[in-house]
Structure formats: structure tokens, C-alpha cells
Enzyme design. Sequence first.
Site, PDB file in Angstrom:
ATOM      1  N   LYS A   1     -14.842  17.875 -56.295  1.00  0.00           N
ATOM      2  CA  LYS A   1     -16.107  18.530 -56.630  1.00  0.00           C
ATOM      3  C   LYS A   1     -16.593  19.441 -55.516  1.00  0.00           C
ATOM      4  CE  LYS A   1     -19.208  14.652 -55.687  1.00  0.00           C
ATOM      5  NZ  LYS A   1     -18.181  13.930 -54.873  1.00  0.00           N
TER       6      LYS A   1
ATOM      7  N   ARG B   1     -26.738  10.143 -55.926  1.00  0.00           N
ATOM      8  CA  ARG B   1     -25.682   9.123 -56.000  1.00  0.00           C
ATOM      9  C   ARG B   1     -26.195   7.849 -56.660  1.00  0.00           C
ATOM     10  NH1 ARG B   1     -22.220  11.827 -52.357  1.00  0.00           N
ATOM     11  NH2 ARG B   1     -20.702  10.455 -51.428  1.00  0.00           N
TER      12      ARG B   1
ATOM     13  N   ARG C   1      -5.935  14.885 -48.123  1.00  0.00           N
ATOM     14  CA  ARG C   1      -7.049  15.774 -47.740  1.00  0.00           C
ATOM     15  C   ARG C   1      -7.130  15.915 -46.226  1.00  0.00           C
ATOM     16  NH1 ARG C   1     -12.987  15.181 -50.273  1.00  0.00           N
ATOM     17  NH2 ARG C   1     -13.269  13.288 -49.047  1.00  0.00           N
TER      18      ARG C   1
ATOM     19  N   ARG D   1     -10.853  12.840 -42.605  1.00  0.00           N
ATOM     20  CA  ARG D   1     -12.252  12.480 -42.413  1.00  0.00           C
ATOM     21  C   ARG D   1     -12.321  10.996 -42.096  1.00  0.00           C
ATOM     22  NH1 ARG D   1     -15.830  14.682 -47.354  1.00  0.00           N
ATOM     23  NH2 ARG D   1     -16.470  12.515 -47.419  1.00  0.00           N
TER      24      ARG D   1
ATOM     25  N   ARG E   1     -15.933   3.195 -50.537  1.00  0.00           N
ATOM     26  CA  ARG E   1     -16.506   4.364 -51.232  1.00  0.00           C
ATOM     27  C   ARG E   1     -16.143   4.357 -52.716  1.00  0.00           C
ATOM     28  NH1 ARG E   1     -14.198   9.245 -48.426  1.00  0.00           N
ATOM     29  NH2 ARG E   1     -15.673  10.501 -49.576  1.00  0.00           N
TER      30      ARG E   1
HETATM   31  P1  AMP Z   1     -19.600  13.108 -49.458  1.00  0.00           P
HETATM   32  O1  AMP Z   1     -19.233  14.220 -48.531  1.00  0.00           O
HETATM   33  O2  AMP Z   1     -20.507  13.564 -50.563  1.00  0.00           O
HETATM   34  O3  AMP Z   1     -18.409  12.324 -49.944  1.00  0.00           O
HETATM   35  O4  AMP Z   1     -20.491  12.086 -48.590  1.00  0.00           O
HETATM   36  C1  AMP Z   1     -19.973  11.443 -47.451  1.00  0.00           C
HETATM   37  C2  AMP Z   1     -20.824  10.222 -47.146  1.00  0.00           C
HETATM   38  O5  AMP Z   1     -22.167  10.618 -46.837  1.00  0.00           O
HETATM   39  C3  AMP Z   1     -20.955   9.211 -48.273  1.00  0.00           C
HETATM   40  O6  AMP Z   1     -19.854   8.314 -48.329  1.00  0.00           O
HETATM   41  C4  AMP Z   1     -22.246   8.512 -47.884  1.00  0.00           C
HETATM   42  O7  AMP Z   1     -22.053   7.606 -46.803  1.00  0.00           O
HETATM   43  C5  AMP Z   1     -23.088   9.670 -47.366  1.00  0.00           C
HETATM   44  N1  AMP Z   1     -23.844  10.322 -48.458  1.00  0.00           N
HETATM   45  C6  AMP Z   1     -23.732  11.619 -48.838  1.00  0.00           C
HETATM   46  N2  AMP Z   1     -24.571  11.891 -49.835  1.00  0.00           N
HETATM   47  C7  AMP Z   1     -25.220  10.727 -50.121  1.00  0.00           C
HETATM   48  C8  AMP Z   1     -26.192  10.356 -51.070  1.00  0.00           C
HETATM   49  N3  AMP Z   1     -26.681  11.248 -51.955  1.00  0.00           N
HETATM   50  N4  AMP Z   1     -26.632   9.076 -51.074  1.00  0.00           N
HETATM   51  C9  AMP Z   1     -26.171   8.178 -50.195  1.00  0.00           C
HETATM   52  N5  AMP Z   1     -25.223   8.451 -49.278  1.00  0.00           N
HETATM   53  C10 AMP Z   1     -24.750   9.727 -49.226  1.00  0.00           C
END
Ligand code: AMP
Length: 247
Positions: free
Chosen positions: A40, A119, A158, A191, A202
Site C-alpha cells: 500500500k 489502524r 523488502r 526495516r 505485526r
Molecule cells: P507502517 O509503516 O504503516 O507499517 O507503520 C510502522 C509502525 O508504526 C507500525 O507497526 C506501528 O508500530 C506504528 N504505526 C504506524 N501507524 C500507526 C497507527 N495508525 N496506529 C498505531 N501504530 C501505528
Amino acid sequence: MVSSGRDAWIKGRDASCPIRPAPPARPWRLVLLGAPGVGKGMQAELIAARLGPCRLSTGEVFRSASQLEPCDRTPALEAALESMRRGELVRDATVLALLRERVACLRCHGGFVLDGFPRTVGQAEALDEILRFERIRLDGVLSYEMPIAAVVQRLAGRRVCASCQAVFHVEAAPARTEGRCDRCGGELGLREDDLPAALRVRLLTYERTVAPLTRHYAGRGLLRPVSAVGSPEEVYGRTLTALGLAG
Ligand code: AMP
């Protein structure tokens, strides 16, 4: 900290973007849902580059904040970064404070594509309230879908640039020079939250939270499911169809 011109989003507070986007013919206001690794972020980049809205990724804000000196981090931010390292969700209160500090990005006449937010249903309800207050309507919620086994395989390949956070994939989107970012020459690596232990958390968290979230948006007539299987261009083609823009 690299912000690719999106300072208002990445830095928050009083930061403003160096280049104000020209108002597009149609400012899209979208939410993107999907498991980690489903692609995404890539779709958000393509939508931003071709349809004009700004990509607003909450995960990117946390990753940029992780580069701050420890003395510049608030206790809430420290806790958020710890949750992120473990692969857990950051507390709603922290994420919502981050969004409220950046509400100007939701008002931006260029539109927005929210990537990784909301989320949880709590976050979705808070977003509904902010948008109602601001008199902003969402155009749609794109829900990218893919079998979990394929997601795990994708994540293993990735690679992310340590300096500008550009995303590559060893097979699907390799860098021109192995281990080096095409955009800025930075070092590519996994990452921290793609490492196996955090990744397991996750994916489990995603499976627990996705159904209530999709119900929330389906009930509002906004949900647009999109198969995330295939190349980024194939998925983008389906994205356009889901937005009523194909053909
Ligand atoms: P992402 O890059 O969207 O996969 O986010 C990486 C990490 O940031 C996630 O695994 C969460 O630990 C945190 N995170 C990002 N967005 C959110 C959100 N909307 N709510 C809670 N945690 C978030």
C-alpha cells in the site's frame, strides 16, 4: 531527516511544505488499508505522483522521529518507538495527537492519501469526527487484499533506504546498485520491524484489527476492496478501477 518536501506532515508543529501543490482538477481524499507488506505504500506513492494528493504515512512520521536525538524525544514518542520496534501498534492517544498536530495536511487543497492510518476503530471514529468538523469528505477507502503467505514472502525481500526511506524489493523493484538507494545513494537494509519477531506481531495485530475496520468503512459505503496480487502497475490499474477512473 529527509521529508521529500512534505515537511508539514513529517515534522508537524509549525513546519510548512516548501512547495505548495497546485490545486489538482480533483483533490482526492483517500484512506488506504492493508496488511504490512501488501504494497500500500507503493500504491500511495503512485496515487500521489499521478493523481496529486499528498501521501500521509503515520509509520513514516514515527520512523523519521526515531532519528531525533534522544533528548528531543518526548516520553510518549519514546513509548511509541518502543511499540514500533516490537511490531505492536502505537497507542491511539499518541497517534491521534500526531494527526491532530498535522490537521492542516487534511485541509490541504491538494488532497491526501492516508497510508497506515487508521489502524483501529477508535482511530477511524476519531478521523470521522475530525473530518466532520473540518467539513471534509472521504472519496473512498481502498482495502488492499492478499493471502498472508504471499505477504510474508514479499516482506522478506523488502529493503528500505536508511536516509530517505525509499522502498525497494530484491525481486519486484530492485535497486540499480545492490544495497544502494537509487534516489539518494543511501544504504539499503531491512526495516527493524520487518525482522521476524516483530513481523509476526505485526501480522497477528493486523489480522485482529482489520475486520472491525473494514466493517466500519463498509457500513459507510466507502470500502473499495482491491486485489494486491501482481505488479505495482497491475495493482494500480485495479486501484483506478476501484476509484471509477479506469478506461
Ligand atoms: P507502517 O509503516 O504503516 O507499517 O507503520 C510502522 C509502525 O508504526 C507500525 O507497526 C506501528 O508500530 C506504528 N504505526 C504506524 N501507524 C500507526 C497507527 N495508525 N496506529 C498505531 N501504530 C501505528
